[in-house]
Design an enzyme around this catalytic site. Structure first.
Site, PDB file in Angstrom:
ATOM      1  N   ASP A 140       0.762  -1.123   0.105  1.00 19.59           N
ATOM      2  CA  ASP A 140       0.063  -0.094  -0.006  1.00 19.59           C
ATOM      3  C   ASP A 140       1.013   1.260   0.044  1.00 19.59           C
ATOM      4  O   ASP A 140       0.310   2.498  -0.572  1.00 19.59           O
ATOM      5  CB  ASP A 140      -0.945  -0.267   1.285  1.00 19.59           C
ATOM      6  CG  ASP A 140      -1.955  -1.174   1.086  1.00 19.59           C
ATOM      7  OD1 ASP A 140      -2.211  -1.451  -0.147  1.00 19.59           O
ATOM      8  OD2 ASP A 140      -2.489  -1.724   2.282  1.00 19.59           O
ATOM      9  N   CYS A 141       1.978   1.223   0.712  1.00 23.95           N
ATOM     10  CA  CYS A 141       2.865   2.315   0.613  1.00 23.95           C
ATOM     11  C   CYS A 141       3.803   2.368  -0.362  1.00 23.95           C
ATOM     12  O   CYS A 141       4.591   3.470  -0.758  1.00 23.95           O
ATOM     13  CB  CYS A 141       3.561   2.393   1.944  1.00 23.95           C
ATOM     14  SG  CYS A 141       4.250   0.881   2.640  1.00 23.95           S
TER      15      CYS A 141
END
Length: 403
Positions: A140-141
């Site tokens: 997600d990052c």
């Protein structure tokens, strides 16, 4: 105990005032011959040393900064040479001996190994463009899976030469007893003791001028690849308890240093990628260490001559690869530099893998830096582990008595 007593702080003050006497290790030999150990210690403040040769245990820690979108780079290639990426999102470690992908290696023997990690490091320091490719799984990052871009060293957040083992203290001499040519990290060795190779600057070499590491340790500032670096630890395979001669000099590889420094301040004149026929790729590095002459014992150690530096002769055709504990006796660096040694009663041509002229240029450059007040000495926070055989003045006194 000592007739002469100086401190690194006092020597640095003399450097600051432009009063320090700085000579290279070759010049120190003549000064001691004229002045004696005590006289030389009073006269000289710093002896500069140097070595310039292939050091396989070398590499670079690189941070290429976050891309857009960001990536968690688990695999990284630089000019198709793979670096180790499992450190953090955009950090990687490039080993000097990593080989370019697709290289035939030794499938066609002997392999030429024309490009690898050592060459990438040289290209970076020379500010040549490098193709960087990185791959990773998405998070997600860190949503990117793949990036490609052209970079130079100035595009990198950090580029640090970080080598776990450099400036080996002495090294063995290589010969080949077998009936076939062998291709080794000590170069090409012809059959039936037809040649010998060696790899050390001898009387200029840093750890041979401070054989018990009395002034060298964690935090020691050094000349590294044309820039400034530091000793960060004792090197891998550091073994101070190898057999030593009457000068205290080990007769084979003993001490080693782990080093690091900012590649952005280095020069390709002193950092060169190397291709070793039939063996692989490597990196040649120029390293120089200033030895403070704190007392007459340091004057004694820094006046060592080539003929007082012994080296064992090993068979890289048979014994070495099979780890057989055998040797063909001792030679010394005066004999090696004459171009011939004697092995089993046979006169054998000897050639160096390291550059003495390059080592002298390192020592002279470092000498000039100090004289120009651009380089000051550092006191180690912790010295390197030394030999349990060392006692202050022991070897000097034995030498004076002719023992």
């Amino acid at each position: 105990m000592f007739e002469v007593n100086k401190t690194i702080e006092e020597i640095n003050e003399k450097i600051k005032r432009g009063e320090a006497v700085v000579v290279n290790a070759e010049e120190m030999i003549d000064i001691v011959e004229r002045e004696g150990f005590v006289g030389a210690a009073r006269k000289v403040d710093v002896v500069t040393t140097g070595t310039f040769g292939t050091m396989c245990s070398s590499g670079a820690l690189l941070n290429f900064g976050h891309t857009s979108p960001k990536i968690k780079a688990s695999k990284v290639w630089l000019n198709d040479v793979e670096a180790y990426g499992a450190i953090a999102a955009v950090d990687c470690y490039l080993g000097a001996t990593a080989v370019k992908e697709g290289d035939p290696l030794n499938a066609v023997h002997p392999g030429r190994f024309e490009y690898g990690g050592g060459h990438v490091i040289e290209d970076l320091i020379a500010r040549r463009p490098i193709k960087l490719v990185a791959e990773g799984y998405t998070t997600d990052c860190y949503p990117a899976k793949h990036i490609e871009m052209e970079i130079t060293i100035d595009d990198l957040r950090q580029a640090t030469l970080m080598s776990p083992r450099n400036a080996y203290q002495n090294y063995s001499v290589a010969v080949n007893s077998t009936a076939k040519t062998v291709y080794t990290y000590m170069g090409v060795l012809k059959p039936n003791f037809a040649n010998a190779t060696y790899s050390s600057a001898g009387q200029l070499s840093p750890l041979l001028n401070d054989p018990f590491y009395l002034t060298i340790g964690i935090g020691t500032r050094i000349f590294l690849g044309g820039g400034i670096g530091y000793v960060i630890y004792h090197g891998t395979q550091h073994n101070p308890d190898e057999e030593r001669n009457r000068r205290g000099v080990p007769k084979t590889g003993a001490g080693a240093i782990a080093v690091m420094g900012d590649m952005k301040g280095m020069s390709p004149e002193f950092v060169r990628g190397a291709s070793i026929l039939g063996y692989g790729v490597s990196l040649s590095i120029g390293i120089g260490i200033p030895i403070p002459i704190l007392n007459e014992e340091m004057a004694f150690f820094t006046s060592v001559r080539d003929e007082e530096i012994d080296a064992y002769i090993f068979d890289y055709g048979h014994d070495y690869p099979l780890k057989i504990d055998n040797n063909y006796g001792l030679t010394n660096y005066k004999q090696l530099k004459s171009g011939f040694i004697t092995v089993n009663g046979k006169k054998v041509p000897a050639s160096p893998l390291s550059s003495y002229s390059g080592a002298m240029k390192v020592a002279e450059t470092l000498k000039q830096w100090i004289m120009d007040k651009r380089f000051y000495l550092t006191k180690p926070s912790v010295n390197l582990p030394t030999s349990k055989d060392y006692e202050p003045l022991k070897y000097l006194r034995q030498y004076e008595k002719g023992l």
